[in-house]
Each structure stands twice: as structure tokens, then as C-alpha cells.
Motif scaffolding. Structure first.
Motif, PDB file in Angstrom:
ATOM      1  N   ALA A 307     -28.501  22.373  -4.817  1.00  0.00           N
ATOM      2  CA  ALA A 307     -28.647  23.765  -3.592  1.00  0.00           C
ATOM      3  C   ALA A 307     -29.625  23.532  -3.020  1.00  0.00           C
ATOM      4  N   GLU A 308     -30.520  24.288  -3.713  1.00  0.00           N
ATOM      5  CA  GLU A 308     -31.760  24.635  -3.628  1.00  0.00           C
ATOM      6  C   GLU A 308     -33.126  24.335  -3.268  1.00  0.00           C
ATOM      7  N   THR A 309     -33.059  22.972  -4.135  1.00  0.00           N
ATOM      8  CA  THR A 309     -33.636  21.587  -3.008  1.00  0.00           C
ATOM      9  C   THR A 309     -33.221  21.340  -2.089  1.00  0.00           C
ATOM     10  N   ASN A 310     -32.530  21.375  -1.676  1.00  0.00           N
ATOM     11  CA  ASN A 310     -31.481  20.973  -0.336  1.00  0.00           C
ATOM     12  C   ASN A 310     -31.829  21.980   0.955  1.00  0.00           C
ATOM     13  N   THR A 311     -31.614  22.504   0.708  1.00  0.00           N
ATOM     14  CA  THR A 311     -32.738  23.952   1.003  1.00  0.00           C
ATOM     15  C   THR A 311     -33.815  24.224   1.709  1.00  0.00           C
ATOM     16  N   ILE A 312     -34.472  23.578   0.750  1.00  0.00           N
ATOM     17  CA  ILE A 312     -35.990  23.592   0.846  1.00  0.00           C
ATOM     18  C   ILE A 312     -36.218  21.874   1.395  1.00  0.00           C
ATOM     19  N   GLY A 313     -35.644  21.486   1.691  1.00  0.00           N
ATOM     20  CA  GLY A 313     -35.515  19.762   2.479  1.00  0.00           C
ATOM     21  C   GLY A 313     -35.272  20.468   3.432  1.00  0.00           C
ATOM     22  N   ALA A 314     -34.666  20.894   3.896  1.00  0.00           N
ATOM     23  CA  ALA A 314     -34.053  21.047   5.414  1.00  0.00           C
ATOM     24  C   ALA A 314     -34.632  21.691   6.096  1.00  0.00           C
ATOM     25  N   ARG A 315     -35.640  22.893   4.979  1.00  0.00           N
ATOM     26  CA  ARG A 315     -37.238  23.358   5.708  1.00  0.00           C
ATOM     27  C   ARG A 315     -38.398  22.881   5.873  1.00  0.00           C
ATOM     28  N   ILE A 316     -38.493  21.794   5.091  1.00  0.00           N
ATOM     29  CA  ILE A 316     -39.321  20.785   5.993  1.00  0.00           C
ATOM     30  C   ILE A 316     -38.938  20.319   6.795  1.00  0.00           C
TER      31      ILE A 316
END
Length: 601
Positions: A307-316
Motif C-alpha cells: 500500500a505504501e509503495t503504491n502511494t509512492i508510485g502514484a506520487r512519482i
């Protein structure tokens, strides 16, 4: 102590059986004489007293049998007798014995070999402390479109700066990279990868010699360092303990050896060296040859990290709309990443060899059941002499278990040879092949499998043979014809079970063959005969050919030299064999076309 006294009695009954039998005979005879004397004192004649004593006693041999059954160590003694009888029966029928043992050996050997593979690849603990907390982080986005793709250094730096789930995110180059070792001795191409400074500590790996990378070894201006695998250290450097600190030429660069890893450490894939990945601030979002690695913080699950990496990916993606569409950073547990997609194939293969063992067991059971026709008279005589049905069943199960034990020993030898061949050949680059070997768990599995096979193949014949009907087999001409209808029904049932299992195996084999033929028939876009195409891996280092024109000139000279060889019809140079053996991911854009939402799946 009572258990010591009982142990002494067991040892005496087992190892001094002749003396014990003499004592038993004297005791029974003395008791019979005492009963006879008592009857004579009551007024009976000697003949009548002897007859009355025999009736009251129930027979001398029957009394002895009862005493033997309740004597300490009786089960061991009975088992020892059964084993000796079973060996005599096997010696009298060598053809039957060889056939049964060979059938069981094939089934048990195949099961043992596949069990070794399944345990070594899927179940054996990884050689890293707390490996369950280690995970890989990939990148998935359009236009790359790889389910578990690779990331760039820019992606890694963004993930690392925004990360909260992993203790210390690291980075390494995906498998497929080759490094040239030159200098004293023969030059060699070696599979390896570049890693950041905390790569080894994230895995909890401790070197065999020297040290691993330390903080600061992955900065932009750090010197070239390398850690060797134990196999490369032995093969290329003769296991020299003074190798640490030696400066070697690797890809044309002066590189210092700082350590040697212990045997078995080959992550990722079959890497034999690990060089420090020197990270500088990137100028673009690419290239994409990297995979993230990290150890989860205590209490953090894979789902929370995802869930955290998906959030980071969306931010990138929001910050770089021209480079990514639908960016996610999939998190994969280390074991799943190593095992890959072989789990279903291995489990299907294990199920197949279990069916093979069942078919072999049914074959041997059918042979035993057919052979039992000749033994009805033998078993009837034993029963008439006082052998109980349980005793006869025990004897027959001992014989079948002994067959299974011999089959297990031979199967173990076949499994050892098969595992050795698999480790040497390794079809399809099976992961963790170095962890596949016979150990105590596999030996225990073989022992249990042999025991179950022995019971399985002997159960039906034993119950059919040890029936209570004694008269018919002992009649003149009664040679197993009685009960033939029930025996035919048992044989028919075994045949039906065998055919059913065979149909399942044949159906599975047919589906696999059809899948193989379908894959073979896929149009790969090139139709050159495979046997007429030769490949050569070239390691022209960028250090030697820094200018693009120098690299192109080298390739042109190489093409002309190869084209001049006898029998060569065509020559080409590519950065990867088709379809994509190097697994090199990067993005591209068609000139003159603008990316739109419709361009991505």
C-alpha cells in the motif's frame, strides 16, 4: 528397577531362545506331571489321569504358544521369525522378487527425487536470517508494461526518501549482467550484479573472507570494489586466502577484491560477483535495469508495504507525467521472487509421481494376490497348527513390507543418481538447484513412503489369504480354487484403480505435450533453423570504447571477420537474443507521435 529387569528378560528371550525353550518345556512337563499325580490321587487310573490332565491343561503345545505370546519381547521374536520366513520366501521366488522390487523402486525413487526437489526449492529455509521479512520492489508502468519490471535510479531515490515500511531500502541490477575478468591467467566472463552498500546487510549475509560493502562504498566517487562468490574464488583464484585486497581488471577498470561470500550465496540468480553500484544524481528517469530490496520493519506486513509503495508510485507519476502511466511498485517476498513460477509445475510433477507410485503399488498388490493362490494350502496348514488370523496377516504384511524396504533402498540409489543428474544438467534453470540434495528429511520421507507402500501392497492379499476357511484348501485337489470369485473381484478392483490412475496420468501428459507443441508452434517472428544459428556473447567494455564511433567500428570489424569464415551466410549484432534474453527494460517513444491515455493498456 522394573524396566531394567524387563529389558534383561527381553534380551534373554531374544538371544538365549534355546535355553529359554528348554526351561519352558521342563516347566510345562512338570506342571502336567503334577496335574496327572493329582488326578491319580483322586482314584483315577494312570491312563485316565493323563487324559484328564491333558484336557484340563489344554494341550502342551498350546500352553507353550500362549506363554510365548505373553513373554517379554514376544513381538520382537515374532517379527524376527516373520522376517526370516519372508527372506526364505523371496529366495525361493527370485523372479517375482525382482519384478516387485523393481516396480516399487521406480515409484519410490521418483517420489524421493521429486520430494528432494520440492523441499529444496519450495520448502527449505533460505540461507538468510529472518528471510521472511526480506522483499523485492519492482516497477510496473506503461509503456514498459512488465508485470514485475525494473526501476531507475531516480525511482529508487524517490522510494528511499519517502519510505517508511522498510528499514534501509537497497538497489541491485537485475540478473543477466556479465563482467570480464582479465589480467594474469585466462580471461573469463562472469555473471554478476551491481549492488548498493547495504545489500548484504539487508540479507543478513556474512562473508567467508574479508568484508562486504560498507556505507559510502556506493557514493558517486567511490573506488571500484568487488565481492566474489566462493565458487569463483576457488575456480579463478585457486582459493587463495590472500585474495582480499588484490587489485584485478574487471571490465577494464582497476577493481579491488574486498571479500568472499560463503558457499551457497548466489543471490540474485547465479551471480558470482557483486560490485559496488556507485549512485550519482540521475539526469533522467531511466534507464531501468534495477530492482529494489529491503527488510521490512518489525510489525510491517507485505500488504502494508505494498500500500505504501503504491502511494509512492502514484506520487512519482504525478510529478513525472511525461515518463509514466499507471505506475505501481509491486512488493514481492524474497522466497516468491527466487522460486518464481516453478511452484505449480513442481507440485503438478509431485502429484504425477505419487500416481506413479500408486500404480506401482497396485501392480505389486496384483502380483501378490495372484501369488496367494499357490499359498492357500500353506496358510491353511499354519492355521490348523494354531496360527491365528492376525499372525498370518502379520507374516504376509512383513513380506510385503520387506519388498517395499528393498524397493526403497534401490529407489534411494535411483533418486541419488537422478538428483546428481539434475544438479549437473539443471533443465530450465531451476532456482535453488544447489539446495537440492538428500538429507534426513528426505530419508525420513523415503522410509515412510516405503512403509506405506509395503502396507498398501500387502493389505488386500493378506486379508484375502488369511481367511478362516481351512477345509477346502486341505482337500485333495483343493489348490486355491475356493474363494476364486472373491479373489477375481479383488483383482478386478485393483485393475480398475490402476486404469483410472493411468488415465489421469495420460491426460496430464497429453495436456503438457499439447502445451509444449503449442509453444513450439508460436510464431516468434524469425524462422532460421535453430541448429544452424550460432551465438556469441561479446563484452566490449565502455571503458575501452568510450566513443560511440569506436564501438561501431569494432562491431563492423567483427562482422566482417565472422562473415569471412567458411560456411557463414549471415552475421548480425544485437544487445539481446530474441525474444528478450537479457531482460533489458527501457522505454521508447515513436518520433512524431504524442503519448495519450489511449496509448496505454
Amino acid at each position: 528397577m522394573r524396566w531394567i529387569a524387563r529389558l534383561r528378560s527381553v534380551c534373554r528371550n531374544l538371544f538365549r531362545s534355546r535355553s529359554v525353550e528348554l526351561d519352558l518345556d521342563e516347566e510345562v512337563q512338570a506342571y502336567a506331571a503334577m496335574l496327572r499325580d493329582e488326578k491319580m490321587e483322586s482314584g483315577l487310573s494312570a491312563l485316565e489321569a493323563r487324559r484328564a490332565a491333558a484336557i484340563e491343561l489344554g494341550g502342551l503345545e498350546q500352553v507353550k504358544t500362549h506363554v510365548r505370546e505373553i513373554r517379554a519381547g514376544a513381538l520382537l521374536r515374532a517379527w524376527n521369525q516373520d522376517v526370516r520366513v519372508a527372506f526364505r520366501a523371496m529366495r525361493k521366488n527370485p523372479g517375482f522378487t525382482a519384478t516387485a522390487v523393481a516396480a516399487l523402486a521406480l515409484g519410490i525413487g521418483a517420489n524421493t527425487a521429486i520430494c528432494s526437489v520440492v523441499y529444496g526449492v519450495l520448502l527449505r529455509p533460505l540461507p538468510y536470517p529472518h528471510a521472511g521479512r526480506v522483499a523485492l520492489v519492482h516497477a510496473r508502468f506503461s509503456p514498459q508494461n512488465a508485470e514485475l519490471g525494473t526501476m531507475s535510479i531516480a525511482d529508487y531515490l524517490d522510494w528511499k526518501s519517502q519510505n517508511r515500511a522498510f528499514e534501509d531500502p537497497q538497489l541491485y541490477t537485475h540478473s543477466g549482467f556479465r563482467y570480464d575478468l582479465t589480467g594474469p591467467g585466462e580471461a573469463e566472463q562472469v555473471a554478476g550484479c551491481g549492488v548498493t552498500a547495504g545489500f548484504f546487510s539487508a540479507l543478513g549475509a556474512v562473508p567467508l573472507l574479508g568484508r562486504t560493502l560498507q556505507p559510502g562504498d556506493d557514493r558517486a566517487g567511490a573506488q571500484h570494489l568487488v565481492v566474489l562468490s566462493e565458487a569463483l574464488w576457488r575456480r579463478h583464484y585457486g582459493a587463495c586466502p590472500q585474495v582480499v585486497g588484490r587489485v584485478i581488471a574487471m571490465n577494464g577498470e582497476a577493481t579491488t577484491i574486498i571479500g568472499v561470500m560463503p558457499p551457497g550465496f548466489r543471490f540474485p540468480a547465479d551471480s558470482e560477483l557483486w560490485t559496488n553500484l556507485r549512485i550519482a544524481q540521475p539526469s533522467r528517469r531511466g534507464p531501468f535495469p534495477y530492482i529494489g530490496l529491503g527488510r521490512l520493519r518489525p510489525g510491517i506486513t507485505i500488504q502494508q508495504a505494498q500500500a505504501e509503495t503504491n502511494t509512492i508510485g502514484a506520487r512519482i507519476e504525478r510529478q513525472n507525467p511525461a515518463s509514466y502511466k499507471h505506475l505501481t511498485l509491486p512488493v514481492v517476498p524474497l522466497r516468491e521472487a527466487i522460486v518464481g513460477k516453478v511452484r505449480p509445475a513442481l507440485l503438478a510433477m509431485f502429484a504425477a509421481v505419487v500416481f506413479v507410485l500408486l500404480i506401482a503399488a497396485i501392480d505389486v498388490a496384483s502380483l501378490l494376490l495372484a501369488r496367494s493362490n499357490k499359498r492357500e494350502r500353506e496358510m491353511a496348514i499354519r492355521a490348523s497348527l494354531g496360527a491365528t488370523r492376525a499372525r498370518i496377516i502379520g507374516q504376509l504384511l512383513t513380506e510385503s513390507s520387506l519388498l517395499a524396504l528393498l524397493g526403497g533402498i534401490l529407489g534411494l540409489a535411483l533418486a541419488y543418481a537422478g538428483i546428481h543428474l539434475l544438479r549437473s544438467w539443471n533443465p530450465g534453470n531451476l532456482p535453488r538447484v544447489e539446495d537440492i540434495h538428500l538429507d534426513l528429511r528426505v530419508l525420513a520421507f523415503t522410509f515412510v513412503t516405503s512403509g506405506l507402500a509395503g502396507v498398501l501392497v500387502g493389505l488386500v492379499p493378506a486379508f484375502r489369504t488369511a481367511r478362516p476357511d481351512l477345509a477346502a484348501p486341505l482337500k485333495d485337489g483343493g489348490r486355491g480354487l475356493t474363494g476364486s470369485a472373491s479373489r477375481r473381484r479383488s483383482l478386478a478392483g485393483l485393475v480398475i484403480a490402476e486404469i483410472s490412475l493411468s488415465v489421469v496420468l495420460l491426460a496430464g501428459a497429453g495436456l503438457l505435450l499439447r502445451s509444449f507443441l503449442t509453444i513450439e508452434g508460436v510464431d516468434a517472428g524469425f524462422h532460421a533453423p535453430k541448429r544452424e544459428v550460432l551465438t556469441l556473447r561479446i563484452s566490449a567494455t565502455t571503458n575501452k570504447y568510450q566513443k560511440e564511433s569506436d564501438g561501431i567500428a569494432f562491431q563492423e570489424r567483427l562482422i566482417e571477420a565472422v562473415r569471412g569464415l567458411p560456411g557463414v551466410e549471415g552475421v548480425a549484432v544485437s544487445d539481446s537474443l530474441p525474444p528478450d534474453q537479457q531482460a533489458d527494460y527501457d522505454t521508447f517513444q515513436l518520433e512524431g507521435q504524442v503519448w495519450t491515455e489511449a496509448s496505454f493498456p
